[in-house]
Write a protein that holds these residues in place. Structure first.
Motif, PDB file in Angstrom:
ATOM      1  N   VAL A 161      15.025  10.283  -3.881  1.00 18.53           N
ATOM      2  CA  VAL A 161      15.729   9.365  -3.317  1.00 18.53           C
ATOM      3  C   VAL A 161      14.862   8.326  -2.547  1.00 18.53           C
ATOM      4  CG1 VAL A 161      17.596   8.720  -1.486  1.00 18.53           C
ATOM      5  CG2 VAL A 161      17.929  10.652  -2.745  1.00 18.53           C
ATOM      6  N   LEU A 162      14.845   7.075  -2.822  1.00 21.25           N
ATOM      7  CA  LEU A 162      14.015   6.041  -2.295  1.00 21.25           C
ATOM      8  C   LEU A 162      14.824   5.486  -1.019  1.00 21.25           C
ATOM      9  CD1 LEU A 162      11.513   3.980  -2.533  1.00 21.25           C
ATOM     10  CD2 LEU A 162      13.051   2.621  -3.874  1.00 21.25           C
ATOM     11  N   MET A 163      14.311   5.232   0.020  1.00 25.41           N
ATOM     12  CA  MET A 163      14.990   4.821   1.269  1.00 25.41           C
ATOM     13  C   MET A 163      14.104   3.567   1.517  1.00 25.41           C
ATOM     14  SD  MET A 163      15.916   8.264   3.493  1.00 25.41           S
ATOM     15  CE  MET A 163      14.368   9.041   2.877  1.00 25.41           C
ATOM     16  N   ASP A 164      14.748   2.827   2.565  1.00 34.52           N
ATOM     17  CA  ASP A 164      14.347   1.641   3.186  1.00 34.52           C
ATOM     18  C   ASP A 164      13.585   2.261   4.474  1.00 34.52           C
ATOM     19  OD1 ASP A 164      16.250   1.747   4.955  1.00 34.52           O
ATOM     20  OD2 ASP A 164      17.191  -0.309   4.531  1.00 34.52           O
ATOM     21  N   ALA A 165      13.069   1.411   5.301  1.00 36.14           N
ATOM     22  CA  ALA A 165      12.278   1.636   6.610  1.00 36.14           C
ATOM     23  C   ALA A 165      13.220   2.484   7.664  1.00 36.14           C
ATOM     24  CB  ALA A 165      11.701   0.473   7.040  1.00 36.14           C
TER      25      ALA A 165
ATOM     26  N   THR B 250       5.175   6.717   1.323  1.00 30.94           N
ATOM     27  CA  THR B 250       5.713   5.783   2.510  1.00 30.94           C
ATOM     28  C   THR B 250       4.814   4.533   1.625  1.00 30.94           C
ATOM     29  OG1 THR B 250       3.739   6.417   3.683  1.00 30.94           O
ATOM     30  CG2 THR B 250       5.762   7.256   4.267  1.00 30.94           C
ATOM     31  N   ALA B 251       5.560   3.217   1.854  1.00 30.23           N
ATOM     32  CA  ALA B 251       4.995   2.161   1.279  1.00 30.23           C
ATOM     33  C   ALA B 251       5.079   1.065   2.501  1.00 30.23           C
ATOM     34  CB  ALA B 251       5.622   1.592   0.054  1.00 30.23           C
TER      35      ALA B 251
ATOM     36  N   LYS C 157       0.884  -6.419   6.438  1.00 36.66           N
ATOM     37  CA  LYS C 157       0.643  -6.375   7.784  1.00 36.66           C
ATOM     38  C   LYS C 157       1.078  -5.059   8.387  1.00 36.66           C
ATOM     39  CE  LYS C 157       2.946 -10.991   8.100  1.00 36.66           C
ATOM     40  NZ  LYS C 157       4.025 -11.892   8.411  1.00 36.66           N
ATOM     41  N   GLY C 158       1.118  -3.929   7.626  1.00 33.12           N
ATOM     42  CA  GLY C 158       1.141  -2.454   8.179  1.00 33.12           C
ATOM     43  C   GLY C 158       2.649  -2.095   8.507  1.00 33.12           C
ATOM     44  N   GLN C 159       3.606  -2.921   8.078  1.00 36.19           N
ATOM     45  CA  GLN C 159       5.024  -2.843   8.495  1.00 36.19           C
ATOM     46  C   GLN C 159       5.379  -1.663   7.125  1.00 36.19           C
ATOM     47  OE1 GLN C 159       6.863  -3.780  11.185  1.00 36.19           O
ATOM     48  NE2 GLN C 159       4.698  -4.298  11.855  1.00 36.19           N
ATOM     49  N   LEU C 160       6.253  -0.677   7.572  1.00 34.87           N
ATOM     50  CA  LEU C 160       6.864   0.107   6.777  1.00 34.87           C
ATOM     51  C   LEU C 160       8.072  -0.577   5.672  1.00 34.87           C
ATOM     52  CD1 LEU C 160       6.955   3.191   5.490  1.00 34.87           C
ATOM     53  CD2 LEU C 160       8.589   3.429   7.308  1.00 34.87           C
ATOM     54  N   VAL C 161       7.930  -0.097   4.496  1.00 35.04           N
ATOM     55  CA  VAL C 161       8.847  -1.060   3.649  1.00 35.04           C
ATOM     56  C   VAL C 161       9.763   0.269   2.839  1.00 35.04           C
ATOM     57  CG1 VAL C 161       9.177  -2.597   1.651  1.00 35.04           C
ATOM     58  CG2 VAL C 161       7.129  -2.967   3.072  1.00 35.04           C
ATOM     59  N   PHE C 162       9.001   1.108   2.435  1.00 35.72           N
ATOM     60  CA  PHE C 162      10.009   2.119   1.873  1.00 35.72           C
ATOM     61  C   PHE C 162       9.594   3.462   2.297  1.00 35.72           C
ATOM     62  CE2 PHE C 162       9.611  -1.245  -1.611  1.00 35.72           C
ATOM     63  CZ  PHE C 162      10.900  -1.443  -1.755  1.00 35.72           C
ATOM     64  N   ARG C 163      10.192   4.666   2.169  1.00 38.53           N
ATOM     65  CA  ARG C 163       9.790   5.819   2.321  1.00 38.53           C
ATOM     66  C   ARG C 163      10.455   6.948   1.251  1.00 38.53           C
ATOM     67  NH1 ARG C 163      12.582   8.988   6.410  1.00 38.53           N
ATOM     68  NH2 ARG C 163      14.258   7.770   7.575  1.00 38.53           N
TER      69      ARG C 163
ATOM     70  N   THR D 185       0.795  -1.096   0.083  1.00 42.00           N
ATOM     71  CA  THR D 185       0.062  -0.017   0.110  1.00 42.00           C
ATOM     72  C   THR D 185       0.979   1.098  -0.043  1.00 42.00           C
ATOM     73  OG1 THR D 185      -1.996  -1.218   1.126  1.00 42.00           O
ATOM     74  CG2 THR D 185      -1.741   1.118   1.291  1.00 42.00           C
ATOM     75  N   VAL D 186       0.731   1.952  -0.974  1.00 44.00           N
ATOM     76  CA  VAL D 186       1.595   3.147  -1.256  1.00 44.00           C
ATOM     77  C   VAL D 186       0.660   4.373  -0.900  1.00 44.00           C
ATOM     78  CG1 VAL D 186       2.800   4.566  -2.600  1.00 44.00           C
ATOM     79  CG2 VAL D 186       3.070   2.016  -3.086  1.00 44.00           C
ATOM     80  N   LEU D 187       1.239   5.357  -0.068  1.00 40.61           N
ATOM     81  CA  LEU D 187       0.450   6.469   0.558  1.00 40.61           C
ATOM     82  C   LEU D 187       1.547   7.845  -0.082  1.00 40.61           C
ATOM     83  CD1 LEU D 187      -1.470   8.014   2.356  1.00 40.61           C
ATOM     84  CD2 LEU D 187       0.076   7.817   4.115  1.00 40.61           C
ATOM     85  N   LYS D 188       0.608   8.617  -0.814  1.00 44.95           N
ATOM     86  CA  LYS D 188       1.381   9.967  -1.145  1.00 44.95           C
ATOM     87  C   LYS D 188       1.038  10.835  -0.001  1.00 44.95           C
ATOM     88  CE  LYS D 188       2.379  13.076  -4.846  1.00 44.95           C
ATOM     89  NZ  LYS D 188       2.064  13.314  -6.224  1.00 44.95           N
ATOM     90  N   THR D 189       2.167  11.257   0.594  1.00 50.40           N
ATOM     91  CA  THR D 189       1.901  12.265   1.809  1.00 50.40           C
ATOM     92  C   THR D 189       1.837  13.375   1.743  1.00 50.40           C
ATOM     93  OG1 THR D 189       4.338  12.101   2.388  1.00 50.40           O
ATOM     94  CG2 THR D 189       2.893  10.531   3.366  1.00 50.40           C
TER      95      THR D 189
END
Length: 206
Positions: free
Chosen positions: A60-64, A34-35, A39-45, A20-24
């Motif tokens: 820039v794409l970052m991990d959690a 944020t993606a 399970k609701g765990q952050l994968v990318f931001r 699930t990708v959320l455009k903030t």
């Protein structure tokens, strides 16, 4: 190199994966994307859209945990809206690992993705990202990832465009797919400006 691996093997899954990708917020610092997994765990931001000194044409794409996975950058000049992807945080002289460009300079159409690390590996993106309806195909015309509207399971209501699904087929690099989402978002913002439809958008160029 395994087909589908471009950025990070940690994001290649054995089963189909739905993020699930959320455009903030577009109006405050640290906005972007944020993606989350099922399970609701952050994968990318992505939080480099804010009023920072970073070039607006570089995201820039970052991990959690905030580790930089990928930098996507607009190549200038380019008739085809060409963007390039670099592993980690891009440095001067670094060579890109992939590029994305319009299939044609005329009208809105598909995108062609070329992977430099694996000769002959190419992808096509078809659909309308503005409507959150896109499919990424490999050279065999097999779907490897999809961007689509998210439906609230409890109410069966289609959510707004700021929340959408990124569905990954087994064996396709999720970090690479998320990088393509960033490029599509940037190009979609450019389209609004070029077509005389300026809006409060983090992708509008000065």
């Amino acid at each position: 190199m395994k087909a589908g691996l471009v950025v990070d093997g940690d994001y290649i899954y054995e089963e189909e994966k739905h993020l699930t990708v959320l455009k903030t917020s577009l109006f405050f610092a640290n906005d972007g994307f944020t993606a989350y997994d099922c399970k609701g765990q952050l994968v990318f931001r992505v939080d480099s859209y804010g009023p920072a000194p970073r070039d607006k044409a570089e995201v820039v794409l970052m991990d959690a945990h905030g580790r930089c996975l990928l930098t996507v950058r607009k190549k200038r000049p380019s008739l085809h809206h060409r963007w390039e992807g670099f592993l980690g945080e891009r440095s001067e002289g670094q060579k890109p690992v992939f590029s994305v460009k319009r299939s044609s300079i005329i009208g809105r159409c598909g995108m062609t993705v070329e992977v430099f690390s694996t000769p002959g590996e190419e992808y096509q993106i078809e659909g309308n990202f503005g409507q959150r309806c896109c499919t990424i195909f490999n050279v065999a015309k097999e779907s490897v990832a999809e961007i689509k509207r998210k439906v609230d399971a409890s109410t069966n209501v289609v959510l707004g465009k700021d929340v959408f699904l990124l569905s990954l087929k087994p064996g396709f690099d999720g970090a690479f797919a998320m990088g393509l989402v960033l490029v599509l978002d940037q190009i979609n913002g450019d389209d609004h400006v070029e077509n005389g439809e300026p809006e409060m958008s983090p992708t509008a160029e000065d």
